[in-house]
Design a protein around this motif. Structure first.
Motif, PDB file in Angstrom:
ATOM      1  N   CYS A 127      -4.972  11.723  -0.432  1.00  0.00           N
ATOM      2  CA  CYS A 127      -4.052  11.434  -1.405  1.00  0.00           C
ATOM      3  C   CYS A 127      -4.175  10.085  -2.477  1.00  0.00           C
ATOM      4  CB  CYS A 127      -2.525  11.581  -0.995  1.00  0.00           C
ATOM      5  SG  CYS A 127      -2.476  13.042  -0.052  1.00  0.00           S
ATOM      6  N   GLN A 128      -4.759   9.247  -1.697  1.00  0.00           N
ATOM      7  CA  GLN A 128      -5.218   7.929  -2.758  1.00  0.00           C
ATOM      8  C   GLN A 128      -6.575   7.755  -2.889  1.00  0.00           C
ATOM      9  OE1 GLN A 128      -3.874   3.709  -1.425  1.00  0.00           O
ATOM     10  NE2 GLN A 128      -1.994   4.649  -1.438  1.00  0.00           N
ATOM     11  N   PRO A 129      -7.107   8.309  -3.699  1.00  0.00           N
ATOM     12  CA  PRO A 129      -8.746   8.259  -3.933  1.00  0.00           C
ATOM     13  C   PRO A 129      -9.187   6.902  -4.483  1.00  0.00           C
ATOM     14  CG  PRO A 129      -7.852   9.620  -5.724  1.00  0.00           C
ATOM     15  CD  PRO A 129      -6.655   9.348  -4.692  1.00  0.00           C
ATOM     16  N   GLY A 130     -10.239   6.652  -4.406  1.00  0.00           N
ATOM     17  CA  GLY A 130     -10.900   5.011  -4.954  1.00  0.00           C
ATOM     18  C   GLY A 130     -10.982   4.190  -3.969  1.00  0.00           C
ATOM     19  N   ARG A 131     -10.403   4.541  -2.826  1.00  0.00           N
ATOM     20  CA  ARG A 131     -10.698   3.484  -1.568  1.00  0.00           C
ATOM     21  C   ARG A 131     -11.904   3.515  -0.924  1.00  0.00           C
ATOM     22  NH1 ARG A 131      -6.220   5.303   2.349  1.00  0.00           N
ATOM     23  NH2 ARG A 131      -7.014   7.239   1.441  1.00  0.00           N
ATOM     24  N   ALA A 132     -12.135   2.283  -0.188  1.00  0.00           N
ATOM     25  CA  ALA A 132     -13.513   2.419   0.398  1.00  0.00           C
ATOM     26  C   ALA A 132     -13.744   3.456   1.555  1.00  0.00           C
ATOM     27  CB  ALA A 132     -13.625   1.009   1.032  1.00  0.00           C
ATOM     28  N   VAL A 133     -12.591   3.857   1.954  1.00  0.00           N
ATOM     29  CA  VAL A 133     -12.591   4.882   3.048  1.00  0.00           C
ATOM     30  C   VAL A 133     -12.637   6.223   2.158  1.00  0.00           C
ATOM     31  CG1 VAL A 133     -10.179   5.270   2.928  1.00  0.00           C
ATOM     32  CG2 VAL A 133     -11.282   5.579   5.363  1.00  0.00           C
ATOM     33  N   SER A 134     -12.183   6.255   1.079  1.00  0.00           N
ATOM     34  CA  SER A 134     -12.367   7.672   0.094  1.00  0.00           C
ATOM     35  C   SER A 134     -13.929   7.849   0.116  1.00  0.00           C
ATOM     36  CB  SER A 134     -11.538   7.481  -1.265  1.00  0.00           C
ATOM     37  OG  SER A 134     -10.420   7.103  -0.978  1.00  0.00           O
ATOM     38  N   THR A 159       0.854  -1.193  -0.006  1.00  0.00           N
ATOM     39  CA  THR A 159      -0.076   0.125   0.027  1.00  0.00           C
ATOM     40  C   THR A 159       0.969   1.056  -0.082  1.00  0.00           C
ATOM     41  OG1 THR A 159      -0.194  -0.193   2.391  1.00  0.00           O
ATOM     42  CG2 THR A 159      -1.979  -1.324   1.001  1.00  0.00           C
ATOM     43  N   LEU A 160       2.221   1.261  -0.276  1.00  0.00           N
ATOM     44  CA  LEU A 160       3.085   2.255  -0.389  1.00  0.00           C
ATOM     45  C   LEU A 160       2.652   3.387  -1.396  1.00  0.00           C
ATOM     46  CD1 LEU A 160       6.408   0.622   0.608  1.00  0.00           C
ATOM     47  CD2 LEU A 160       5.312   2.003   1.890  1.00  0.00           C
ATOM     48  N   CYS A 161       1.998   2.982  -2.509  1.00  0.00           N
ATOM     49  CA  CYS A 161       1.536   3.651  -3.315  1.00  0.00           C
ATOM     50  C   CYS A 161       0.314   3.153  -4.007  1.00  0.00           C
ATOM     51  CB  CYS A 161       2.401   4.239  -4.442  1.00  0.00           C
ATOM     52  SG  CYS A 161       2.713   2.822  -6.061  1.00  0.00           S
ATOM     53  N   PRO A 162      -0.505   3.894  -4.821  1.00  0.00           N
ATOM     54  CA  PRO A 162      -1.770   3.234  -5.413  1.00  0.00           C
ATOM     55  C   PRO A 162      -1.451   2.080  -6.103  1.00  0.00           C
ATOM     56  CG  PRO A 162      -1.780   5.736  -5.550  1.00  0.00           C
ATOM     57  CD  PRO A 162      -0.469   5.181  -5.365  1.00  0.00           C
ATOM     58  N   GLY A 163      -0.383   1.688  -6.849  1.00  0.00           N
ATOM     59  CA  GLY A 163       0.004   0.827  -7.739  1.00  0.00           C
ATOM     60  C   GLY A 163      -0.670  -0.692  -6.923  1.00  0.00           C
ATOM     61  N   GLY A 164      -0.578  -0.877  -5.640  1.00  0.00           N
ATOM     62  CA  GLY A 164      -1.173  -2.092  -5.043  1.00  0.00           C
ATOM     63  C   GLY A 164      -0.711  -3.406  -5.444  1.00  0.00           C
ATOM     64  N   CYS A 165       0.818  -3.566  -5.523  1.00  0.00           N
ATOM     65  CA  CYS A 165       1.438  -4.510  -6.172  1.00  0.00           C
ATOM     66  C   CYS A 165       1.324  -5.959  -5.059  1.00  0.00           C
ATOM     67  CB  CYS A 165       2.825  -4.622  -6.555  1.00  0.00           C
ATOM     68  SG  CYS A 165       3.134  -3.381  -7.622  1.00  0.00           S
ATOM     69  N   ALA A 166       0.723  -7.149  -5.492  1.00  0.00           N
ATOM     70  CA  ALA A 166       0.627  -8.009  -4.881  1.00  0.00           C
ATOM     71  C   ALA A 166       1.939  -8.545  -4.198  1.00  0.00           C
ATOM     72  CB  ALA A 166      -0.307  -9.341  -5.607  1.00  0.00           C
ATOM     73  N   VAL A 167       1.862  -9.018  -2.811  1.00  0.00           N
ATOM     74  CA  VAL A 167       3.094  -9.269  -2.291  1.00  0.00           C
ATOM     75  C   VAL A 167       2.909 -10.758  -1.780  1.00  0.00           C
ATOM     76  CG1 VAL A 167       3.965  -9.000  -0.284  1.00  0.00           C
ATOM     77  CG2 VAL A 167       3.645  -7.019  -1.640  1.00  0.00           C
ATOM     78  N   ARG A 168       4.138 -11.625  -1.985  1.00  0.00           N
ATOM     79  CA  ARG A 168       4.231 -12.549  -1.362  1.00  0.00           C
ATOM     80  C   ARG A 168       5.329 -12.458  -0.079  1.00  0.00           C
ATOM     81  NH1 ARG A 168       7.630 -17.319  -3.034  1.00  0.00           N
ATOM     82  NH2 ARG A 168       7.254 -19.080  -1.667  1.00  0.00           N
ATOM     83  N   MET A 221     -17.616   0.747 -10.255  1.00  0.00           N
ATOM     84  CA  MET A 221     -17.278   0.083  -9.127  1.00  0.00           C
ATOM     85  C   MET A 221     -18.456   0.043  -8.078  1.00  0.00           C
ATOM     86  SD  MET A 221     -15.093  -1.192  -6.800  1.00  0.00           S
ATOM     87  CE  MET A 221     -13.232  -0.943  -6.848  1.00  0.00           C
ATOM     88  N   PRO A 222     -18.769  -1.348  -7.907  1.00  0.00           N
ATOM     89  CA  PRO A 222     -20.189  -1.498  -7.073  1.00  0.00           C
ATOM     90  C   PRO A 222     -20.110  -0.652  -5.728  1.00  0.00           C
ATOM     91  CG  PRO A 222     -19.278  -3.806  -7.822  1.00  0.00           C
ATOM     92  CD  PRO A 222     -18.071  -2.590  -7.974  1.00  0.00           C
ATOM     93  N   GLY A 223     -21.074   0.118  -5.578  1.00  0.00           N
ATOM     94  CA  GLY A 223     -21.360   1.033  -4.549  1.00  0.00           C
ATOM     95  C   GLY A 223     -20.783   2.420  -4.750  1.00  0.00           C
ATOM     96  N   THR A 224     -20.338   2.696  -5.758  1.00  0.00           N
ATOM     97  CA  THR A 224     -19.907   4.108  -5.757  1.00  0.00           C
ATOM     98  C   THR A 224     -20.411   4.847  -6.954  1.00  0.00           C
ATOM     99  OG1 THR A 224     -17.995   3.553  -7.552  1.00  0.00           O
ATOM    100  CG2 THR A 224     -17.516   3.022  -5.211  1.00  0.00           C
ATOM    101  N   ALA A 225     -21.693   4.463  -7.468  1.00  0.00           N
ATOM    102  CA  ALA A 225     -22.299   5.041  -8.617  1.00  0.00           C
ATOM    103  C   ALA A 225     -22.368   6.648  -8.398  1.00  0.00           C
ATOM    104  CB  ALA A 225     -23.879   4.638  -8.758  1.00  0.00           C
ATOM    105  N   GLY A 226     -22.155   7.239  -9.122  1.00  0.00           N
ATOM    106  CA  GLY A 226     -22.461   8.794  -9.151  1.00  0.00           C
ATOM    107  C   GLY A 226     -21.156   9.564  -8.502  1.00  0.00           C
ATOM    108  N   ARG A 227     -20.228   8.918  -8.132  1.00  0.00           N
ATOM    109  CA  ARG A 227     -19.073   9.646  -7.184  1.00  0.00           C
ATOM    110  C   ARG A 227     -17.760   9.161  -7.395  1.00  0.00           C
ATOM    111  NH1 ARG A 227     -21.001   8.234  -1.209  1.00  0.00           N
ATOM    112  NH2 ARG A 227     -20.432   6.126  -1.321  1.00  0.00           N
ATOM    113  N   SER A 228     -16.873   9.349  -6.652  1.00  0.00           N
ATOM    114  CA  SER A 228     -15.496   8.977  -6.786  1.00  0.00           C
ATOM    115  C   SER A 228     -14.766   9.332  -8.203  1.00  0.00           C
ATOM    116  CB  SER A 228     -15.407   7.546  -6.902  1.00  0.00           C
ATOM    117  OG  SER A 228     -15.997   6.773  -5.709  1.00  0.00           O
ATOM    118  N   HIS A 229     -15.416   9.966  -9.180  1.00  0.00           N
ATOM    119  CA  HIS A 229     -14.839  10.392 -10.159  1.00  0.00           C
ATOM    120  C   HIS A 229     -15.170  12.067 -10.117  1.00  0.00           C
ATOM    121  CE1 HIS A 229     -14.010   6.437 -11.246  1.00  0.00           C
ATOM    122  NE2 HIS A 229     -14.948   6.333 -11.094  1.00  0.00           N
ATOM    123  N   VAL A 230     -16.049  12.320  -9.593  1.00  0.00           N
ATOM    124  CA  VAL A 230     -16.378  13.922  -9.636  1.00  0.00           C
ATOM    125  C   VAL A 230     -15.760  14.525  -8.284  1.00  0.00           C
ATOM    126  CG1 VAL A 230     -18.307  15.045 -10.756  1.00  0.00           C
ATOM    127  CG2 VAL A 230     -18.700  12.880  -9.274  1.00  0.00           C
TER     128      VAL A 230
END
Lengths: 700, 188, 257
Positions: A153-160, A60-69, A376-385
């Motif tokens: 600074c990291q929009p698009g998350r559930a918390v956003s 979660t260091l950047c929005p890239g969200g690379c999967a980690v093993r 994205m389910p549950g974000t209709a009408g926002r997150s982009h405006v």
């Protein structure tokens, strides 16, 4: 037996003991033990012991969200690597991410909420309780003389989405994002096609040409693994990749063609390409979209013949025509612009001029171009405006709460400071470490460090389908940290707006439920590489278990259609004439590496890249072309003074032939621990950009 | 007088010195290998001291392993009750002291010795598998390692092949079997 | 060779300099894997420890024609009269006949740094300080590699901890032959560009052996005759020429911390 001891007896006794000593194990054993002790002395930390386990998570260091093993020994992760076969990160994990597990133990980690009194070198850090921090912030909201902004600074998350709701609840409440947005082109296109909330993405996989104006596509942009995989190694590439940038960045080096545009000349170049497409190659355009403001757009573009634009862009007309020609014959193409991690966003009109090329070329709503996504389910009408902080009027904020979950891009303090009400504006930073912005804040409330709490990985910029993944904790939770969502909710409740305080986990589960209800898409599980369709999961719990195993949901693609009508933002493009640069002197251009700018804390081990090798020059150096250096009379490795109207800074010079003559390139980021940042010297303009500043270099 | 000095030094060196050099510690639990490995439970060494498919040796098992059988007391021994109440129920790990613990820079692959070379456990660890209770753990005050590394005899002379676990022991055995190894084969 | 000891291998690498984009992931993966501590605040190129160090080498042309090659430099695993072995007074360096890996035993090292002078590739590093991690990070060390003490030299050993693990895995199956997929050094694993190919040069069918024999493959300072087992690949003529040129130390490296 003698009746009394003589001196001679004592000597004999000592002599006997001395001889005997060598027939005992004492000297030999002590020698052996001492040698073992020296090999294991206390200055070397003991190796951790315990069961070895493998767990999956996401960075979660950047929005890239690379999967980690992750590999753990006992409760501690000791090694991270990418997950090959992952649909989003495709096995990628960058240098910063490889050391992400160190972040919880960063030396600048905060132990409690703090109040910062004073500023600069005199700043005093006073520990306070979380409740006291909430009360101080709530008081600012109650004062009511100004607006309250939540900077995400990291929009698009559930918390956003939750922040957005909270901001709407309060009067004068604003939800804003940082100025450097990777999706600037998509943002511009949304308003051009009049669908402000349409989720858009780039179909890089099916395109045949990418024309990028400064976007660091191969230096961490979007989902880094996606572009690195696609554009990896020139010989294997199936996409034509052209990079327009004033600097020989890593991305420019890897491009098939690098167009070394003048700093600030991107707009003129984009418009001259438009000129060729419209005026010299008419009829090639195959788009079904009607352009509402075509007449006035043509009027503007008519002035930008490649010959006329040359003064501003610095690019040979033949090269402009070649790029335009390539674009016009490419079966599918993508044109985008992007901010530099340190240099910040481009001017709005540049972003519009670049984005408009996609409409001219008919790239929007087409395979291999700019594609529409399902919501994205549950974000209709926002997150982009979402407004970015550039659009907030200066001197208007009474309270600014920053969730600094890092965007990876620099946020110069000056760009925030000017938005605050002079004298009264308060800044609250929810940072895990005392980073550069936190050092300027009035209150810092420590958020959990990466891998300490359950976080979501939102859809990456430009993804061609929505995704949702979870970053599961690898480290035990730190009791000193405060959940940002609960903190913000607590502040707003204290300010007199009754609302429930959710846990971050609840927000995530809620989004999971929405995804389950939509029944679209697939879930990939990193542990076994399997994929399952959401529609096959009868119960929500089944879906949640898979996500909690660091699985990732990938939405189905949407059927594409070209927008019926659009505008090219012609009114925006008309306003400016001539080059922005007035002074022909030296130009200070800050740049940065994504996730390593603005003092955003990175693992101390990254000293290997910046300090112990010259691979990624660290902050505190300025690179000059030999000619520029000679004109200023400075030599390599010398200390120089860099002056701008904003002040003077002492820097080490690096002479580099690959630097543009007349330019001083400097890495953004704090010099030393709480040191000054080169961005303090940059002009933050009215339009919220800080790409270039007139400067002067002289011997120290 | 020379004789008494000699005797004194010999006495101090052979009798007193080991008592000063080593500090005794008791194990957290009076675990009986005899009960577990004997007829009563009939377990083999590898049942608890697992060598997994990846070749990693897990050493002393964690509490979870104990809990597989002892989630509740099976008998009425006081030690077992302590195990269940103090460790299994709160799922706390037992702070075992390991007799054979080597320095961090030594690397000993059990897989190569047990699975490949088929050396029985007792060859290095002695008949510990039949013990009724753990021996007193003696720690060397200088090095911090167990007395078992040097061997019970302070002179360093081993009366059984399993006594002593220092590098010369490894080297002797490897030489006997004609192994050619580099330093970094056994050091990490 | 013989069944008792398993086949003799010669582990080596081929690095494609045209693919390396200088991201530095290998350097960080290496440091994390091998418990190399973060650099001290005063550490420089000379006094810091970077078993794997990627150098950005400029072609010397002007903007915008300038070209850059990123050259990962680390122990080249010299096979013939290995310079560091021949000068070590302590026998603290040796070449493992079974793997061809040049091993360094820090416990034997007395810290004379003769090996550092002898190494033509500047691939050896000295512990000027005790290894120090911020509190907490010292509990995140790789348990398979022991940290080194102050006063000893160290260098890349092709992630020997991973070779140990691969051998143990093979041994658990009763075999002396490791599965090549189990032994991948950290730098190779972390390289998303697949610029580094690792394997047994003795196995003529392996990818690394084929690439090492292939066109445009060369070694750095091959004229010294030390026969390194690390090969490089580039089709750019100036990069190939650089491989034989005497590198001047950068000013930063010469500077005192």
């Amino acid at each position: 037996m003698p009746t009394h001891l003589t001196r001679r007896d004592i000597l004999k006794l000592v002599g006997g003991s001395a001889v005997g000593f060598f027939f005992t194990p004492v000297p030999w054993k002590l020698l052996d033990d001492t040698s073992i002790w020296t090999q294991n002395w206390s200055k070397i930390p003991p190796l951790p012991r315990g069961e070895r386990t493998t767990r999956y998570s996401a960075c979660t260091l950047c929005p890239g969200g690379c999967a980690v093993r992750a590999q753990l020994v006992g409760p501690m992760p000791y090694s991270l690597r990418g997950v090959s076969g992952h649909p989003v990160s495709r096995g990628f994990l960058c240098a910063v991410g490889l050391a992400g597990h160190h972040m919880a133990f960063h030396p600048l980690r905060l132990a409690s909420p703090v109040r910062v009194d004073g500023a600069g070198d005199e700043a005093k850090v006073v520990p306070i309780s979380a409740d006291a921090a909430m009360r101080m912030a709530a008081a600012k909201i109650r004062e009511g003389n100004g607006s309250v902004a939540l900077l995400d600074c990291q929009p698009g998350r559930a918390v956003s989405a939750y922040y957005e709701d909270l901001a709407r609840m309060i009067e004068n409440g604003l939800y804003v994002t940082a100025a450097s947005r990777e999706d600037s082109t998509l943002q511009a296109l949304r308003s051009m096609i009049g669908e402000e909330s349409a989720p858009l993405g780039f179909d890089f996989e099916n395109t045949s040409m990418i024309l990028s104006f400064g976007a660091p596509l191969l230096d961490g942009w979007g989902s880094p693994g996606r572009l690195e995989r696609l554009l990896k190694g020139k010989p294997d590439r199936s996409v034509r990749f052209v990079q327009v940038e004033h600097r020989q960045s890593r991305t420019a080096l890897q491009a098939d063609l690098w167009v070394p545009v003048n700093p600030g000349g991107e707009r003129a170049l984009a418009l001259s390409i438009a000129h060729v497409l419209l005026m010299e190659r008419p009829g090639r355009r195959t788009s079904a979209t009607t352009i509402a403001d075509m007449a006035s757009y043509k009027e503007t573009v008519a002035r930008y013949t490649p010959e006329a634009a040359r003064a501003e862009s610095g690019i040979e007309p033949a090269l402009v025509r070649q790029v335009a020609e390539e674009l016009s014959i490419a079966p599918a193409s993508i044109v985008l612009s992007g901010p530099d991690a340190g240099g910040g966003p481009m001017e709005r009109d540049t972003e519009y001029a670049v984005a408009g090329l996609n409409l001219l070329l008919g790239n929007v709503g087409k395979k291999g171009g700019v594609v529409f996504l399902h919501e994205m389910p549950g974000t209709a009408g926002r997150s982009h405006v979402v407004r970015d902080i550039r659009d907030v009027p200066d001197h208007s904020l009474n309270l600014l709460i920053i969730d600094p979950a890092s965007s990876g891009y620099a946020v110069p303090w000056k760009s925030l400071e000017r938005k605050l009400c002079p004298g009264t504006g308060m800044v609250v930073s929810l940072a895990a470490t005392m980073d550069e912005i936190a050092a300027h804040a009035d209150i810092v409330v420590p958020a959990p460090a990466p891998y300490e709490s359950l976080q979501d990985v939102p859809t990456q910029t430009g993804a061609s389908a929505a995704t949702f993944g979870l970053s599961t904790p690898l480290l035990p939770a730190d009791k000193r940290s405060v959940d940002p969502a609960s903190f913000v909710a607590g502040v707003i409740r204290l300010a007199g707006f009754p609302l429930p305080v959710p846990q971050c986990d609840d927000l995530l589960k809620e989004r999971g439920r929405m995804i389950h209800a939509e029944r679209r898409g697939t879930i990939y599980q990193p542990a076994d590489g399997s994929t399952v369709r959401v529609a096959e999961l009868a119960q929500f719990d089944e879906l949640w278990t898979k996500l909690a195993g660091a699985g990732v949901w990938v939405d189905d693609p949407k059927e594409q259609h070209e927008p019926a009508e659009a505008s090219l933002g012609a009114s925006m493009l008309q306003s400016r004439g001539g080059p922005r640069r007035a002074d022909p002197g030296l130009l200070l251009i800050p740049y940065g590496y994504k996730r390593a700018v603005s003092g955003a804390a990175i693992s101390p081990i990254l000293s290997k890249l910046s300090q112990e090798s010259a691979l990624r020059p660290g902050a505190g150096t300025v690179a000059l072309h030999p000619v520029t250096a000679a004109l200023s009379g400075v030599v390599d490795a010398e200390c120089v003074l860099l002056d701008t109207t904003n002040g003077t800074m002492k820097l080490a010079v690096r002479i580099d032939r690959s630097v543009r003559p007349g330019v001083a390139e400097a890495v953004a980021g704090p010099i030393g621990r709480h040191g000054a940042d080169i961005m303090d010297l940059c002009d933050v303009r009215e339009d919220g950009t800080w790409r270039m500043t007139n400067a002067n270099v002289r011997k120290a | 007088m020379f004789g008494s000095g000699l005797a004194l030094a010999l006495f101090a060196g052979w009798y007193g010195f080991p008592r000063i050099l080593y500090r005794s510690e008791t194990q957290p639990l009076q675990f009986s290998h005899a009960v577990h490995a004997g007829e009563k439970a009939g377990m083999a060494c590898g049942d608890c001291h697992v060598l997994d498919a990846a070749g990693r040796f897990h050493g002393i098992p964690g509490t979870a392993k104990c809990a597989e059988c002892h989630s509740a007391p099976l008998g009425d021994s006081k030690e077992e009750k302590m195990l269940v109440d103090d460790y299994v129920t709160p799922s706390k790990e037992l702070p075992w002291r390991v007799y054979s613990r080597q320095p961090d820079n030594a690397y000993f692959p059990h897989a190569a010795h047990v699975a490949l070379a088929k050396i029985p456990c007792a060859e290095c660890h002695g008949p510990y598998g039949q013990s009724e209770a753990p021996r007193v753990y003696e720690v060397n005050r200088i090095t911090g390692y167990s007395r078992d590394i040097w061997g019970p005899n302070i002179s360093g002379i081993a009366s059984h092949p399993w006594e002593g676990m220092k590098m010369d022991r490894c080297v002797t055995c490897h030489a006997t079997h004609g192994r050619r190894d580099g330093c970094i084969d056994c050091h990490k | 060779m013989d069944s008792e000891h398993g086949k003799n291998a010669r582990f080596g690498m081929v690095i494609d300099l045209d693919r390396c984009d200088g991201c530095g992931a290998c350097m960080i993966a290496c440091a994390v894997e091998n418990n190399v501590p973060p650099g001290h605040a005063s550490a420089t190129e000379r006094t810091g420890i970077t078993w794997m160090r990627v150098a950005a080498v400029e072609s010397g042309q002007e903007y915008p024609a300038a070209d850059v090659a990123f050259v990962p430099m680390f122990c080249q695993q010299c096979e013939n009269e290995t310079p560091c072995i021949s000068v070590c007074p302590q026998n603290a360096v040796e070449i493992d006949p079974a793997t061809g890996i040049v091993g360094q035993i820090p416990q034997r090292c007395l810290g004379c740094r003769y090996c550092m002078t002898a190494c033509p590739y500047h691939a050896r590093y000295f512990n000027w300080r005790d290894p120090a991690w911020p509190e907490g990070m010292d509990r995140q060390l790789n348990p398979d590699v022991s940290p080194r003490m102050r006063g000893v030299a160290e260098k890349c050993n092709f992630c020997h901890g991973r070779l140990h693990a691969a051998k143990a895995k093979a041994a658990a199956k009763g075999s002396r032959e490791i599965d090549p997929a189990d032994y991948v050094p950290a730098c190779v694993e972390s390289c998303f560009q697949n610029a580094i190919v690792f394997g047994d040069l003795n196995d003529h069918e392996s990818e690394v052996a084929k690439l090492a024999r292939g066109a445009d493959t060369f070694r750095f300072l091959s004229r010294l005759g030390s026969e390194p087992k690390v090969y490089f690949h580039s089709t750019r003529p100036w990069v190939k020429e650089m491989a034989e040129s005497t590198l001047t130390r950068s000013k930063k490296e010469n500077g005192h911390g």
